[in-house]
Design a protein around this motif. Structure first.
Motif, short mmCIF file in Angstrom:
data_model
loop_
_atom_site.label_atom_id
_atom_site.label_comp_id
_atom_site.label_asym_id
_atom_site.label_seq_id
_atom_site.Cartn_x
_atom_site.Cartn_y
_atom_site.Cartn_z
N THR A 21 1.40 -12.79 12.77
CA THR A 21 0.96 -13.98 12.03
C THR A 21 1.13 -13.82 10.52
O THR A 21 0.95 -14.78 9.78
CB THR A 21 -0.54 -14.27 12.28
OG1 THR A 21 -1.31 -13.18 11.72
CG2 THR A 21 -0.85 -14.42 13.75
N HIS A 22 1.48 -12.62 10.07
CA HIS A 22 1.44 -12.36 8.62
C HIS A 22 2.43 -13.18 7.82
O HIS A 22 2.22 -13.44 6.65
CB HIS A 22 1.68 -10.86 8.34
CG HIS A 22 0.54 -10.00 8.80
ND1 HIS A 22 0.53 -8.63 8.70
CD2 HIS A 22 -0.64 -10.32 9.40
CE1 HIS A 22 -0.60 -8.15 9.20
NE2 HIS A 22 -1.31 -9.15 9.64
N TYR A 64 -10.36 -5.43 11.26
CA TYR A 64 -10.68 -6.68 10.59
C TYR A 64 -9.46 -7.53 10.27
O TYR A 64 -9.57 -8.64 9.79
CB TYR A 64 -11.45 -6.40 9.29
CG TYR A 64 -12.76 -5.73 9.56
CD1 TYR A 64 -13.83 -6.46 10.08
CD2 TYR A 64 -12.92 -4.36 9.36
CE1 TYR A 64 -15.03 -5.85 10.37
CE2 TYR A 64 -14.11 -3.74 9.65
CZ TYR A 64 -15.17 -4.48 10.15
OH TYR A 64 -16.35 -3.87 10.45
N GLY A 65 -8.28 -6.95 10.48
CA GLY A 65 -7.07 -7.67 10.11
C GLY A 65 -6.60 -8.60 11.22
O GLY A 65 -7.26 -8.76 12.24
N TYR A 66 -5.46 -9.21 11.00
CA TYR A 66 -4.88 -10.09 12.01
C TYR A 66 -3.55 -9.51 12.45
O TYR A 66 -2.91 -8.75 11.72
CB TYR A 66 -4.70 -11.50 11.43
CG TYR A 66 -6.00 -12.07 10.97
CD1 TYR A 66 -6.94 -12.52 11.91
CD2 TYR A 66 -6.32 -12.12 9.63
CE1 TYR A 66 -8.16 -13.01 11.49
CE2 TYR A 66 -7.54 -12.61 9.21
CZ TYR A 66 -8.46 -13.05 10.15
OH TYR A 66 -9.67 -13.52 9.75
N SER A 70 0.17 -8.63 13.25
CA SER A 70 1.29 -8.73 12.30
C SER A 70 2.18 -9.93 12.61
O SER A 70 2.87 -10.43 11.74
CB SER A 70 2.10 -7.44 12.30
OG SER A 70 2.58 -7.21 13.60
N MET A 99 -5.10 -3.45 5.10
CA MET A 99 -6.22 -4.03 5.84
C MET A 99 -6.42 -3.24 7.15
O MET A 99 -5.45 -2.98 7.86
CB MET A 99 -5.89 -5.48 6.18
CG MET A 99 -7.10 -6.32 6.51
SD MET A 99 -6.64 -7.98 7.03
CE MET A 99 -6.03 -8.68 5.50
N SER A 100 -7.68 -2.84 7.44
CA SER A 100 -7.86 -2.06 8.66
C SER A 100 -7.67 -2.97 9.87
O SER A 100 -7.95 -4.16 9.83
CB SER A 100 -9.25 -1.43 8.68
OG SER A 100 -10.13 -2.26 9.40
N ARG A 101 -7.18 -2.36 10.95
CA ARG A 101 -6.82 -3.14 12.13
C ARG A 101 -8.02 -3.91 12.69
O ARG A 101 -7.88 -5.05 13.13
CB ARG A 101 -6.25 -2.18 13.17
CG ARG A 101 -5.64 -2.87 14.34
CD ARG A 101 -4.95 -1.86 15.23
NE ARG A 101 -4.92 -2.35 16.59
CZ ARG A 101 -4.13 -3.32 17.02
NH1 ARG A 101 -3.32 -3.90 16.19
NH2 ARG A 101 -4.17 -3.72 18.27
#
Ligand SMILES: Cc1ncc(COP(=O)(O)O)c(C=O)c1O
Length: 403
Positions: A11-12, A5-7, A9, A1-3
Motif C-alpha cells: 500500500t505504500h 504498527y506499519g502498513y 508494503s 516504521m516497525s512492522r
C-alpha cells in the motif's frame, strides 16, 4: 516504521487521484467566496438519462434490492454481450462478461488474477492513475510507455518494441485515452497485437470512452484482431456513456476461464453489484440511444470551442482529440512545470485544471482540461486563462529582457 504498527508494503505507493486534490483546493477557494470553473473532474455534466433513472427507482420500489450472482444478473450479462459484440463485430457469450461496481473493479481484479510478483506490465503514460496503482498492488513492475503528442498521443510503438520482452505479462491500452483524448489507429493496434502474440502476453483494453468519439469515427478494438480475444480483457462501463458515474456500474469481457477467476475475486471482495443498478443498466443498453448520440454531438461542439479557444492563446498549442471529453494542451513555452501552471490557473484565473503529471511523468509540459461543462463556462474559462497567460508572457519577456 516497525512492522507491528506499519502498513503492508503493497500500500505504500498509493496516492490520491490528482483530480480530488485539485477539487479540494478549488472548494477551499469557493468557500472563501472565489468562484471557480471546474474543468478538473472527469465526469459527464449530464444527469443520468430519465428512462434509466426511472428504471432504477422502479426496481427499488419493487424490492429488487437483494444480492445477485457475483458476476452480475444473467439478463444484464446477455444485454452487454449483445451490445458490446455488435459494436465490435464480435460474438460474445454472456459467460465472458463480468459485471462490477464501476469499470475500476474490472481493471483491478483481472490485474490481480493475471500478474505474478515481478511480472512486467506495460501501460500508457500519461495514463489513468489506477493502472500503475493496480500493477504495484499486484506486485508487478510498472513499465510506462510514453504517449507522445507527435504521434497524436497513440502508444510510442518504437518504445513499446524496445520494452516488451518475455517478462512482459500484460499490456494495458486505453483508447480513446484519459487524459489525452487520443485514439489508437488500427495500424498501431495491429502492431501491439503482433507483439502480444509474439511475447505471449495479455492485453487489457480500457474502452470506457469507446462511444464518446467524434467526427463519425469508430474506434477499433484490439479484441477484434485475429487471435486476440483469447488474450484480451475489454474494460467498459456505464459511467461515461450513460452519465452514471455515481451508480457504479461497469464490466469486463474476457475469456471464460479468466472470468470465473475474476468472479471469485468479486465474490470475496465486493460480493456483487447493487441489483437495482444492474436493472437500470439493462434499461440503459436496451432503451433508446438517441440521448447518447445527442450528448456526443454536444461534446463535439464543446471540443471544437475549447480547442479553438486554447489555440488562440499565445504560447498554448492544443491538438484536436477524437474521443473522450478531455483536451491535453501543451504549455511548455511558459517555462513552468505543469503543476505550477495548474496552480496558477486555479489561484489567478479561477479555473480548476489538472497538471499532466497527475497522469505520470510523461505528462510534464501539459495540462488536462475536461469539457464536460457548459459552453458558457468553457468560454469564460478560456477568457480567464487567456488573461492570466498573457500577463505571464509579459512578465517572462520583461525578465528575459532584464537578463
Ligand atoms: C480511462 C478510465 N478507465 C476507467 C475509469 C473508471 O470508471 P468507473 O467510474 O466506471 O469505475 C475511468 C474514470 O474516470 C477512466 O477515465
Amino acid at each position: 516504521m516497525s512492522r507491528a504498527y506499519g502498513y503492508a508494503s503493497r500500500t505504500h505507493h498509493l496516492v490520491p487521484e490528482g483530480a480530488y486534490q485539485v477539487l479540494r483546493r478549488a472548494q477551499e477557494l469557493e468557500a472563501g467566496g472565489r468562484p471557480v470553473i471546474h474543468l478538473e473532474i472527469g465526469q459527464p455534466d449530464y444527469d443520468t438519462f430519465e428512462n434509466i433513472r426511472a428504471s432504477g427507482m422502479r426496481a427499488i420500489a419493487e424490492g429488487q434490492t437483494r444480492y445477485t450472482p457475483p458476476a452480475g444478473m444473467w439478463r444484464l450479462r446477455e444485454a452487454i454481450a449483445k451490445q458490446a459484440g455488435q459494436q465490435r463485430g464480435l460474438n460474445f457469450d454472456p459467460s465472458q462478461v463480468v459485471v462490477g461496481p464501476g469499470a475500476k473493479p474490472n481493471l483491478f481484479f483481472p490485474a490481480l488474477a493475471i500478474i505474478e510478483p515481478g511480472d512486467e506490465v506495460i501501460y500508457p503514460n500519461p495514463g489513468f492513475p489506477t493502472y500503475e496503482a493496480m500493477i504495484r498492488v499486484a506486485g508487478g513492475k510498472p513499465i510506462p510507455v510514453p504517449l507522445k503528442e507527435e504521434n497524436n498521443f497513440s502508444f510510442d510503438l518504437k518504445a513499446l518494441r524496445q520494452l516488451v520482452n518475455i517478462q512482459t505479462r500484460l499490456v494495458i491500452l486505453n483508447s480513446p485515452s484519459n487524459p489525452t483524448g487520443g485514439v489508437m489507429p488500427l495500424a498501431d493496434l495491429e502492431e501491439v497485437a503482433r507483439l502480444a502474440r509474439e511475447f505471449n502476453c495479455w492485453v487489457m483494453s480500457d474502452e470506457i470512452y469507446s462511444r464518446l468519439v467524434f467526427d463519425d469515427l469508430s474506434v477499433p478494438s484490439i479484441a477484434s484482431l485475429p487471435g486476440m480475444m483469447e488474450r484480451t480483457i475489454i474494460v467498459e462501463g456505464f459511467s461515461k456513456t450513460y452519465a452514471m458515474t455515481g451508480w457504479r456500474l461497469g464490466y469486463g469481457i474476457m475469456p471464460v476461464e479468466l472470468a470465473q477467476v475474476v468472479e471469485l475475486l468479486l465474490t470475496h471482495s465486493i460480493g456483487c453489484t447493487a441489483q437495482f443498478t444492474q436493472i437500470a443498466g439493462i434499461e440503459a443498453l436496451t432503451g433508446a440511444q438517441d440521448q447518447v448520440a445527442e450528448m456526443v454531438r454536444e461534446y463535439q461542439k464543446r471540443r471544437d470551442i475549447i480547442v479553438d479557444g486554447l489555440n488562440a492563446i499565445p504560447g498554448i498549442t492544443c491538438q484536436k482529440p477524437q474521443g473522450a471529453f478531455y483536451v491535453f494542451p501543451n504549455i511548455k513555452s511558459f517555462g513552468k512545470s505543469s503543476s505550477e501552471m495548474a496552480d496558477l490557473l486555479l489561484e489567478k484565473a479561477g479555473v480548476a485544471v489538472l497538471p499532466g503529471t497527475a497522469f505520470g511523468e510523461f505528462g510534464e509540459g501539459y495540462l488536462r482540461l475536461t469539457y464536460s461543462n457548459s459552453i458558457e463556462n468553457i468560454q469564460k474559462a478560456i477568457q480567464q486563462i487567456g488573461e492570466v497567460v498573457r500577463r505571464l508572457r509579459r512578465v517572462n519577456m520583461v525578465n528575459e529582457y532584464d537578463h
